[in-house]
Scaffold this motif. Structure first.
Motif, short mmCIF file in Angstrom:
data_model
loop_
_atom_site.label_atom_id
_atom_site.label_comp_id
_atom_site.label_asym_id
_atom_site.label_seq_id
_atom_site.Cartn_x
_atom_site.Cartn_y
_atom_site.Cartn_z
N MET A 42 0.83 -1.20 0.00
CA MET A 42 0.00 0.00 0.00
C MET A 42 0.87 1.26 0.00
N PRO A 43 0.40 2.31 -0.64
CA PRO A 43 1.13 3.59 -0.57
C PRO A 43 1.13 4.14 0.86
N GLU A 44 2.08 4.95 1.15
CA GLU A 44 2.21 5.60 2.47
C GLU A 44 0.88 6.24 2.88
N GLY A 45 0.44 5.99 4.10
CA GLY A 45 -0.77 6.61 4.64
C GLY A 45 -2.07 5.88 4.34
N MET A 46 -2.05 4.94 3.41
CA MET A 46 -3.30 4.26 3.04
C MET A 46 -3.73 3.23 4.07
N VAL A 47 -2.78 2.53 4.68
CA VAL A 47 -3.09 1.48 5.66
C VAL A 47 -3.92 2.04 6.81
N ASP A 48 -3.67 3.28 7.21
CA ASP A 48 -4.41 3.91 8.30
C ASP A 48 -5.61 4.71 7.81
N GLY A 49 -5.87 4.68 6.51
CA GLY A 49 -7.01 5.40 5.95
C GLY A 49 -6.82 6.90 5.89
N LEU A 50 -5.58 7.37 6.01
CA LEU A 50 -5.31 8.80 6.00
C LEU A 50 -5.21 9.35 4.58
N MET A 51 -4.87 8.47 3.65
CA MET A 51 -4.74 8.88 2.25
C MET A 51 -5.40 7.83 1.36
N HIS A 52 -5.76 8.26 0.16
CA HIS A 52 -6.33 7.37 -0.86
C HIS A 52 -7.63 6.72 -0.41
N GLN A 53 -8.44 7.47 0.37
CA GLN A 53 -9.71 6.92 0.86
C GLN A 53 -10.65 6.53 -0.28
N GLU A 54 -10.48 7.14 -1.44
CA GLU A 54 -11.38 6.84 -2.56
C GLU A 54 -11.27 5.39 -3.03
N TYR A 55 -10.20 4.69 -2.62
CA TYR A 55 -10.02 3.29 -3.01
C TYR A 55 -10.48 2.31 -1.92
N ILE A 56 -10.87 2.85 -0.79
CA ILE A 56 -11.32 2.01 0.34
C ILE A 56 -12.84 2.06 0.38
N VAL A 57 -13.48 0.90 0.23
CA VAL A 57 -14.93 0.83 0.09
C VAL A 57 -15.57 0.16 1.30
N GLN A 58 -16.59 0.82 1.85
CA GLN A 58 -17.42 0.21 2.90
C GLN A 58 -18.71 -0.26 2.22
#
Length: 200
Positions: free
Chosen positions: A68-84
């Motif tokens: 994962m790119p930096e910050g994505m694992v914690d949901g701080l960045m790239h939220q548009e790719y994380i789907v609920q």
């Protein structure tokens, strides 16, 4: 409860933080055959409406070859790719553990409830519950005796502990019947002669 924290994205055929190949969770597709080392089955017991939080996933990440790119694992960045996914009570979400997933903070007034089950190939184990119980009716399994009440042959086969298919393992056919996978008589006799046991 409302305000409950989520937790980091995790899983993935390629570990989302180290970038290392994760054989224990791997998803592969080869020659038209899909294989998943661990299948998640999330049974939703309450509605999960858009924006409520809870289970989230990164679609397509089971095929990723990069961490994962930096910050994505914690949901701080790239939220548009994380789907609920929006689900209703009774819905079931099946997902490969090779897909990066996690949980978003819970925003609903209704307490979050779900039941998570995991399924692994017959030769692997995710949990250690096989090492408890009272040996079962066949003497080869380790679940409590009451688990076997009223089960048919195929259902009993599902409760077998993990071991290689070639060691007299009951395998369920597509029609629901059970076939025992056996080694040759010569190999079985070899184990008895050399190891003084039926199975090495």
């Amino acid at each position: 409860d409302k305000g409950g924290e989520g937790f980091q994205l995790h899983g993935g055929t390629v570990d989302c933080t180290s970038g290392e190949y994760n054989s224990h969770l791997a998803y592969t597709c080869h020659n038209g055959q899909i294989r998943s080392a661990l299948l998640g089955c999330n049974v939703m017991l309450v509605d999960h409406n858009p924006g409520d939080g809870g289970f989230c996933i990164v679609p397509g990440s089971h095929k990723s070859n990069f961490k994962m790119p930096e910050g994505m694992v914690d949901g701080l960045m790239h939220q548009e790719y994380i789907v609920q996914p929006a689900t209703k009570a009774g819905d079931v979400v099946l997902f490969s553990e090779g897909t990066v997933h996690g949980a978003m903070g819970w925003n609903s007034d209704v307490q979050r409830r779900c039941a998570l089950y995991r399924f692994a190939p017959a030769t692997m184990a995710y949990g250690r519950s096989y090492f408890q119980g009272d040996a079962g009716p066949s003497g080869t399994t380790m679940w409590p005796e009451k688990f076997y009440e009223d089960l048919n042959e195929a259902q009993r086969a599902v409760l077998e502990p993990p071991y290689a298919n070639r060691l007299d393992r009951p395998n369920i056919r597509e029609d629901g019947s059970v076939e025992i996978t056996e080694r040759s008589g010569r190999k079985k006799q070899h184990d008895k002669d050399v190891f003084k046991t039926k199975y090495f």
